[in-house]
Design a protein around this motif. Structure first.
Motif, PDB file in Angstrom:
ATOM      1  N   GLU A  59       0.813  -1.210   0.000  1.00 35.53           N
ATOM      2  CA  GLU A  59       0.000   0.000   0.000  1.00 35.53           C
ATOM      3  C   GLU A  59       0.855   1.272   0.000  1.00 35.53           C
ATOM      4  O   GLU A  59       2.065   1.231   0.138  1.00 35.53           O
ATOM      5  N   LEU A  60       0.127   2.390  -0.110  1.00 36.75           N
ATOM      6  CA  LEU A  60       0.716   3.706   0.106  1.00 36.75           C
ATOM      7  C   LEU A  60       0.232   4.236   1.449  1.00 36.75           C
ATOM      8  O   LEU A  60      -0.969   4.243   1.734  1.00 36.75           O
ATOM      9  N   VAL A  61       1.177   4.654   2.284  1.00 35.26           N
ATOM     10  CA  VAL A  61       0.877   5.345   3.532  1.00 35.26           C
ATOM     11  C   VAL A  61       1.535   6.716   3.456  1.00 35.26           C
ATOM     12  O   VAL A  61       2.691   6.830   3.028  1.00 35.26           O
ATOM     13  N   VAL A  62       0.828   7.757   3.830  1.00 33.86           N
ATOM     14  CA  VAL A  62       1.370   9.113   3.801  1.00 33.86           C
ATOM     15  C   VAL A  62       1.708   9.527   5.230  1.00 33.86           C
ATOM     16  O   VAL A  62       0.850   9.473   6.115  1.00 33.86           O
ATOM     17  N   VAL A  63       2.965   9.914   5.445  1.00 32.91           N
ATOM     18  CA  VAL A  63       3.430  10.346   6.753  1.00 32.91           C
ATOM     19  C   VAL A  63       3.667  11.846   6.705  1.00 32.91           C
ATOM     20  O   VAL A  63       4.447  12.325   5.871  1.00 32.91           O
ATOM     21  N   LEU A  64       3.004  12.585   7.565  1.00 34.61           N
ATOM     22  CA  LEU A  64       3.119  14.045   7.585  1.00 34.61           C
ATOM     23  C   LEU A  64       3.890  14.475   8.822  1.00 34.61           C
ATOM     24  O   LEU A  64       3.484  14.185   9.951  1.00 34.61           O
ATOM     25  N   ASP A  65       4.980  15.180   8.600  1.00 33.13           N
ATOM     26  CA  ASP A  65       5.882  15.579   9.682  1.00 33.13           C
ATOM     27  C   ASP A  65       5.527  16.972  10.187  1.00 33.13           C
ATOM     28  O   ASP A  65       5.969  17.972   9.657  1.00 33.13           O
ATOM     29  N   ARG A  66       4.651  17.000  11.192  1.00 34.75           N
ATOM     30  CA  ARG A  66       4.356  18.217  11.944  1.00 34.75           C
ATOM     31  C   ARG A  66       3.814  19.352  11.069  1.00 34.75           C
ATOM     32  O   ARG A  66       4.245  20.501  11.162  1.00 34.75           O
ATOM     33  N   LEU A  67       2.858  19.047  10.205  1.00 32.10           N
ATOM     34  CA  LEU A  67       2.208  20.079   9.391  1.00 32.10           C
ATOM     35  C   LEU A  67       1.443  21.054  10.280  1.00 32.10           C
ATOM     36  O   LEU A  67       0.945  20.666  11.340  1.00 32.10           O
ATOM     37  N   GLN A  68       1.308  22.300   9.817  1.00 30.01           N
ATOM     38  CA  GLN A  68       0.662  23.330  10.624  1.00 30.01           C
ATOM     39  C   GLN A  68      -0.493  24.041   9.930  1.00 30.01           C
ATOM     40  O   GLN A  68      -1.223  24.793  10.567  1.00 30.01           O
ATOM     41  N   ASP A  69      -0.687  23.812   8.659  1.00 33.47           N
ATOM     42  CA  ASP A  69      -1.732  24.535   7.927  1.00 33.47           C
ATOM     43  C   ASP A  69      -2.941  23.632   7.701  1.00 33.47           C
ATOM     44  O   ASP A  69      -2.821  22.573   7.085  1.00 33.47           O
ATOM     45  N   PRO A  70      -4.126  24.033   8.196  1.00 36.38           N
ATOM     46  CA  PRO A  70      -5.306  23.175   8.049  1.00 36.38           C
ATOM     47  C   PRO A  70      -5.720  22.945   6.601  1.00 36.38           C
ATOM     48  O   PRO A  70      -6.212  21.868   6.258  1.00 36.38           O
ATOM     49  N   GLY A  71      -5.525  23.958   5.753  1.00 34.80           N
ATOM     50  CA  GLY A  71      -5.875  23.782   4.345  1.00 34.80           C
ATOM     51  C   GLY A  71      -5.003  22.743   3.669  1.00 34.80           C
ATOM     52  O   GLY A  71      -5.482  21.917   2.880  1.00 34.80           O
ATOM     53  N   ASN A  72      -3.703  22.769   3.966  1.00 34.75           N
ATOM     54  CA  ASN A  72      -2.809  21.769   3.396  1.00 34.75           C
ATOM     55  C   ASN A  72      -3.191  20.361   3.842  1.00 34.75           C
ATOM     56  O   ASN A  72      -3.217  19.417   3.041  1.00 34.75           O
ATOM     57  N   LEU A  73      -3.482  20.218   5.126  1.00 34.76           N
ATOM     58  CA  LEU A  73      -3.845  18.898   5.629  1.00 34.76           C
ATOM     59  C   LEU A  73      -5.132  18.408   4.978  1.00 34.76           C
ATOM     60  O   LEU A  73      -5.230  17.242   4.570  1.00 34.76           O
ATOM     61  N   GLY A  74      -6.122  19.290   4.854  1.00 36.38           N
ATOM     62  CA  GLY A  74      -7.371  18.890   4.227  1.00 36.38           C
ATOM     63  C   GLY A  74      -7.175  18.423   2.795  1.00 36.38           C
ATOM     64  O   GLY A  74      -7.727  17.393   2.378  1.00 36.38           O
ATOM     65  N   THR A  75      -6.370  19.150   2.030  1.00 34.73           N
ATOM     66  CA  THR A  75      -6.108  18.775   0.638  1.00 34.73           C
ATOM     67  C   THR A  75      -5.368  17.453   0.554  1.00 34.73           C
ATOM     68  O   THR A  75      -5.669  16.598  -0.299  1.00 34.73           O
ATOM     69  N   LEU A  76      -4.405  17.237   1.443  1.00 35.56           N
ATOM     70  CA  LEU A  76      -3.642  15.992   1.429  1.00 35.56           C
ATOM     71  C   LEU A  76      -4.512  14.794   1.788  1.00 35.56           C
ATOM     72  O   LEU A  76      -4.381  13.720   1.194  1.00 35.56           O
ATOM     73  N   ILE A  77      -5.412  14.960   2.752  1.00 35.86           N
ATOM     74  CA  ILE A  77      -6.318  13.862   3.097  1.00 35.86           C
ATOM     75  C   ILE A  77      -7.217  13.534   1.914  1.00 35.86           C
ATOM     76  O   ILE A  77      -7.445  12.359   1.589  1.00 35.86           O
ATOM     77  N   ARG A  78      -7.732  14.556   1.260  1.00 35.37           N
ATOM     78  CA  ARG A  78      -8.612  14.339   0.108  1.00 35.37           C
ATOM     79  C   ARG A  78      -7.864  13.628  -1.023  1.00 35.37           C
ATOM     80  O   ARG A  78      -8.393  12.696  -1.657  1.00 35.37           O
ATOM     81  N   THR A  79      -6.614  14.021  -1.267  1.00 32.53           N
ATOM     82  CA  THR A  79      -5.832  13.389  -2.324  1.00 32.53           C
ATOM     83  C   THR A  79      -5.467  11.962  -1.946  1.00 32.53           C
ATOM     84  O   THR A  79      -5.496  11.052  -2.794  1.00 32.53           O
ATOM     85  N   ALA A  80      -5.124  11.748  -0.671  1.00 33.25           N
ATOM     86  CA  ALA A  80      -4.819  10.390  -0.211  1.00 33.25           C
ATOM     87  C   ALA A  80      -6.010   9.469  -0.428  1.00 33.25           C
ATOM     88  O   ALA A  80      -5.861   8.304  -0.828  1.00 33.25           O
ATOM     89  N   ASP A  81      -7.192   9.968  -0.182  1.00 31.22           N
ATOM     90  CA  ASP A  81      -8.408   9.200  -0.433  1.00 31.22           C
ATOM     91  C   ASP A  81      -8.543   8.894  -1.915  1.00 31.22           C
ATOM     92  O   ASP A  81      -8.867   7.771  -2.315  1.00 31.22           O
ATOM     93  N   ALA A  82      -8.268   9.879  -2.752  1.00 33.45           N
ATOM     94  CA  ALA A  82      -8.430   9.710  -4.198  1.00 33.45           C
ATOM     95  C   ALA A  82      -7.513   8.628  -4.757  1.00 33.45           C
ATOM     96  O   ALA A  82      -7.892   7.905  -5.690  1.00 33.45           O
ATOM     97  N   VAL A  83      -6.310   8.498  -4.222  1.00 35.46           N
ATOM     98  CA  VAL A  83      -5.363   7.499  -4.748  1.00 35.46           C
ATOM     99  C   VAL A  83      -5.470   6.168  -4.006  1.00 35.46           C
ATOM    100  O   VAL A  83      -4.716   5.234  -4.304  1.00 35.46           O
ATOM    101  N   GLY A  84      -6.371   6.085  -3.043  1.00 38.37           N
ATOM    102  CA  GLY A  84      -6.547   4.837  -2.323  1.00 38.37           C
ATOM    103  C   GLY A  84      -5.481   4.557  -1.293  1.00 38.37           C
ATOM    104  O   GLY A  84      -5.170   3.380  -1.012  1.00 38.37           O
ATOM    105  N   ALA A  85      -4.899   5.600  -0.700  1.00 38.99           N
ATOM    106  CA  ALA A  85      -3.891   5.397   0.337  1.00 38.99           C
ATOM    107  C   ALA A  85      -4.495   4.622   1.513  1.00 38.99           C
ATOM    108  O   ALA A  85      -5.659   4.797   1.860  1.00 38.99           O
ATOM    109  N   ALA A  86      -3.672   3.779   2.118  1.00 43.32           N
ATOM    110  CA  ALA A  86      -4.149   2.930   3.209  1.00 43.32           C
ATOM    111  C   ALA A  86      -4.318   3.705   4.503  1.00 43.32           C
ATOM    112  O   ALA A  86      -5.114   3.316   5.360  1.00 43.32           O
TER     113      ALA A  86
END
Length: 272
Positions: A122-149
């Motif tokens: 699988e693909l797992v996305v590891v985020l190192d201490r992100l601070q911007d809520p918009g960035n996190l929201g976009t990354l979660i949405r993209t992770a969902d789109a590619v089927g990240a575990a």
């Protein structure tokens, strides 16, 4: 049901409303153990994902159309408590210019590492201490789109239940398992034991486009918006991927870079 009906909550000082409004702040989300969602598409995704609402506030006069009517019927079939509120009260619960007429609370949730049941492909996305809520929201949405575990948030990290993050996920928050931890060494040890290769994103080092790095199980490691990957994370990365920059920009937004690299992984591993 009208605002004059005695069963309709009309006061913004009503204790249930006051507590719900406080959910815009992280400390109150933690204290109450829940968060608020006030967008129809997100609420539908939440129910589709099996999320169980706690409270549902609704104002029929603000329903934008049949979608809201159908949604409130779905909520009536749940175990949630439904509370009719006046348009004025609903406006205080929604940060939209034109409220959709429905807002619901859900319990905070997160997964643990053992619950991920990774097979190593699988693909797992590891985020190192992100601070911007918009960035996190976009990354979660993209992770969902590619089927990240899963997505692993190394703390301290922006709250995934921040209203801006929740809205940015467009409901994907309910589809992608989230793990929050400050045990950096433990996370990477767990991932390696399950066949996941840590690949870090870096603007200046590594393989262009991550060429040759995406086959099979990958833990894509993305750094903080200002500092990049932290000193305690960098030594645990096994390979590096970079994105070419041929213009004058000095760097890429982490959500943009992360999205490109997630799709680079998907391009190699997609089986259609």
């Amino acid at each position: 049901m009208t605002a004059s009906d005695p069963d309709v909550v009309t006061s913004v000082r009503n204790q249930r409303i006051v507590e719900a409004r406080k959910l815009g702040q992280r400390k109150h989300r933690r204290r109450q153990g829940r968060f608020l969602v006030a967008d129809l598409p997100l609420l539908n995704v939440a129910l589709d994902a099996g999320a169980q609402p706690l409270e549902v506030f609704y104002s029929e006069g603000q329903f934008p159309g049949p979608e809201a009517v159908a949604l409130i019927d779905r909520f009536r079939d749940s175990a949630a408590e439904l509370l009719a509120v006046s348009p004025q009260v609903m406006r205080t619960l929604s940060d939209r210019d034109t409220p959709h007429g429905i807002a619901a609370t859900f319990a905070l949730f997160e997964a643990s590492l053992p619950e991920l049941s990774l097979s190593g492909g699988e693909l797992v996305v590891v985020l190192d201490r992100l601070q911007d809520p918009g960035n996190l929201g976009t990354l979660i949405r993209t992770a969902d789109a590619v089927g990240a575990a899963a997505m692993i948030l190394i703390e301290p990290c922006v709250d995934p239940f921040d209203p801006k993050t929740v809205r940015g996920t467009m409901g994907s928050l309910f589809n992608v398992p989230l793990v929050r931890t400050s045990d950096v060494a433990g996370v990477f040890s767990y991932l390696r034991e399950r066949g996941m290769r840590p690949v870090g994103a870096n603007a200046w080092r590594g393989n262009a486009w991550g060429e040759g790095l995406w086959e099979g199980g990958v833990a894509l490691v993305l750094g903080n918006e200002a500092r990049g990957l932290s000193n305690d994370v960098q030594p645990l990365v096994e390979a590096w991927a970079r994105l070419p920059m041929v213009g004058k920009a000095e760097s890429l937004n982490v959500a943009v870079a992360g999205g490109v690299l997630m799709y680079a992984w998907l391009r190699v591993n997609l089986r259609e």
